[in-house]
Design an enzyme around this catalytic site. Structure first.
Site, PDB file in Angstrom:
ATOM      1  N   ASP A 286       0.463 -74.671  82.617  1.00 38.86           N
ATOM      2  CA  ASP A 286       1.448 -75.402  83.417  1.00 38.86           C
ATOM      3  C   ASP A 286       0.922 -76.813  83.650  1.00 38.86           C
ATOM      4  OD1 ASP A 286       2.940 -76.417  85.780  1.00 38.86           O
ATOM      5  OD2 ASP A 286       3.750 -74.382  85.851  1.00 38.86           O
ATOM      6  N   ILE A 287       1.804 -77.795  83.426  1.00 45.37           N
ATOM      7  CA  ILE A 287       1.395 -79.202  83.492  1.00 45.37           C
ATOM      8  C   ILE A 287       1.114 -79.642  84.933  1.00 45.37           C
ATOM      9  CG2 ILE A 287       3.671 -80.288  83.766  1.00 45.37           C
ATOM     10  CD1 ILE A 287       2.913 -82.120  81.404  1.00 45.37           C
TER      11      ILE A 287
ATOM     12  N   ASN B  95      10.093 -66.662  89.042  1.00 41.05           N
ATOM     13  CA  ASN B  95      11.153 -67.240  89.863  1.00 41.05           C
ATOM     14  C   ASN B  95      12.453 -67.095  89.082  1.00 41.05           C
ATOM     15  OD1 ASN B  95       9.150 -68.077  91.678  1.00 41.05           O
ATOM     16  ND2 ASN B  95       8.879 -70.018  90.605  1.00 41.05           N
TER      17      ASN B  95
ATOM     18  N   GLN C 276      13.354 -71.287  90.826  1.00 39.14           N
ATOM     19  CA  GLN C 276      13.301 -71.569  89.381  1.00 39.14           C
ATOM     20  C   GLN C 276      13.828 -72.977  89.113  1.00 39.14           C
ATOM     21  OE1 GLN C 276      15.571 -68.892  86.880  1.00 39.14           O
ATOM     22  NE2 GLN C 276      14.530 -69.575  85.016  1.00 39.14           N
TER      23      GLN C 276
ATOM     24  N   HIS D  60      10.493 -67.114  82.534  1.00 39.19           N
ATOM     25  CA  HIS D  60       9.045 -67.197  82.284  1.00 39.19           C
ATOM     26  C   HIS D  60       8.270 -66.542  83.410  1.00 39.19           C
ATOM     27  CE1 HIS D  60      10.405 -70.756  84.489  1.00 39.19           C
ATOM     28  NE2 HIS D  60       9.240 -70.730  85.116  1.00 39.19           N
TER      29      HIS D  60
ATOM     30  N   HIS E 129       4.761 -66.788  85.658  1.00 41.38           N
ATOM     31  CA  HIS E 129       3.643 -67.636  86.097  1.00 41.38           C
ATOM     32  C   HIS E 129       2.413 -66.758  86.274  1.00 41.38           C
ATOM     33  CE1 HIS E 129       5.915 -71.275  87.577  1.00 41.38           C
ATOM     34  NE2 HIS E 129       6.908 -70.403  87.558  1.00 41.38           N
TER      35      HIS E 129
HETATM   36  P1  AMP Z   1       9.792 -72.592  87.731  1.00 38.22           P
HETATM   37  O1  AMP Z   1       9.871 -73.501  88.943  1.00 38.22           O
HETATM   38  O2  AMP Z   1       9.490 -71.171  88.063  1.00 38.22           O
HETATM   39  O3  AMP Z   1      11.047 -72.743  86.880  1.00 38.22           O
HETATM   40  O4  AMP Z   1       8.566 -73.109  86.902  1.00 38.22           O
HETATM   41  C1  AMP Z   1       8.633 -74.157  85.982  1.00 38.22           C
HETATM   42  C2  AMP Z   1       7.231 -74.631  85.752  1.00 38.22           C
HETATM   43  O5  AMP Z   1       7.219 -75.367  84.549  1.00 38.22           O
HETATM   44  C3  AMP Z   1       6.673 -75.557  86.843  1.00 38.22           C
HETATM   45  O6  AMP Z   1       5.521 -74.955  87.423  1.00 38.22           O
HETATM   46  C4  AMP Z   1       6.348 -76.839  86.097  1.00 38.22           C
HETATM   47  O7  AMP Z   1       5.151 -77.445  86.548  1.00 38.22           O
HETATM   48  C5  AMP Z   1       6.231 -76.358  84.671  1.00 38.22           C
HETATM   49  N1  AMP Z   1       6.514 -77.359  83.643  1.00 38.22           N
HETATM   50  C6  AMP Z   1       7.595 -78.161  83.573  1.00 38.22           C
HETATM   51  N2  AMP Z   1       7.530 -78.937  82.470  1.00 38.22           N
HETATM   52  C7  AMP Z   1       6.393 -78.593  81.824  1.00 38.22           C
HETATM   53  C8  AMP Z   1       5.747 -79.033  80.611  1.00 38.22           C
HETATM   54  N3  AMP Z   1       6.278 -79.996  79.841  1.00 38.22           N
HETATM   55  N4  AMP Z   1       4.582 -78.466  80.257  1.00 38.22           N
HETATM   56  C9  AMP Z   1       4.027 -77.490  81.018  1.00 38.22           C
HETATM   57  N5  AMP Z   1       4.583 -77.030  82.165  1.00 38.22           N
HETATM   58  C10 AMP Z   1       5.742 -77.583  82.569  1.00 38.22           C
END
Ligand code: AMP
Ligand code: ZN
Length: 148
Positions: free
Chosen positions: A34-35, A90, A97, A103, A105
């Site tokens: 996760d970024i 989420n 989400q 996905h 976590h």
């Molecule tokens: P959610 O809020 O459960 O939909 O989680 C989405 C997750 O994706 C968040 O924790 C973000 O930090 C992560 N995210 C969004 N864009 C990227 C990306 N380009 N590379 C890696 N993680 C990402």
């Protein structure tokens, strides 16, 4: 190629159109860092098929992706030295989400880290528990009827 949504950031990551720090890949699934991690080593595990939430996944896709959880948990615990892991999903905006490609976590956790957990819990009162059990059982019976 699995079904994808051209506007979905995770589909772009899966296709290699935008960069990611990949840690595991199979025919059906991808795991990457996760970024913007809750704690360092926070991993996202995604099915390669695009589906908005886990509730929309086929049983097969869900089983294939979720079967990678024990392996990833073991590797993450060792790689980060974490004391524990939260594995959470989420599902939908109300649940937090933000990326509409279902996905998991995997979040490394440390004793006394700054993460707020647990969520507040409230016990049922009166016959609420029994009524809720009835409603869930009824929906599962309907789902079972649809899939048989
Ligand atoms: P959610 O809020 O459960 O939909 O989680 C989405 C997750 O994706 C968040 O924790 C973000 O930090 C992560 N995210 C969004 N864009 C990227 C990306 N380009 N590379 C890696 N993680 C990402
Ligand atoms: Zn997608």
């Amino acid at each position: 190629m699995p079904p994808r949504d051209p506007s979905c950031i995770f589909c772009k990551i899966i296709a290699g159109d935008i960069p990611s720090a990949r840690v595991f890949e199979s025919d059906s699934s991808l795991a990457f860092l996760d970024i913007n991690p809750v704690n360092q080593g926070h991993v996202l595990l995604v099915p390669k098929e695009h589906h908005a939430t886990i509730a929309d996944l086929s049983d097969e896709a869900a089983a294939e992706t979720a079967s990678l959880l024990p392996l990833l948990c073991r590797a993450l615990l060792k790689a980060t030295g974490a004391h524990g892991l939260n594995v959470i999903v989420n599902n939908g905006r109300a649940a937090g989400q933000t990326v509409d490609h279902g996905h998991w976590h995997l979040i490394p956790r440390f004793v006394d880290d700054a993460v707020n957990w647990p969520w507040p819990h409230t016990p049922y009162s009166g016959d609420e528990l029994g009524q809720m059990q009835f409603r869930v059982l009824r929906e599962l019976a309907i789902e079972g009827g649809r899939s048989s």
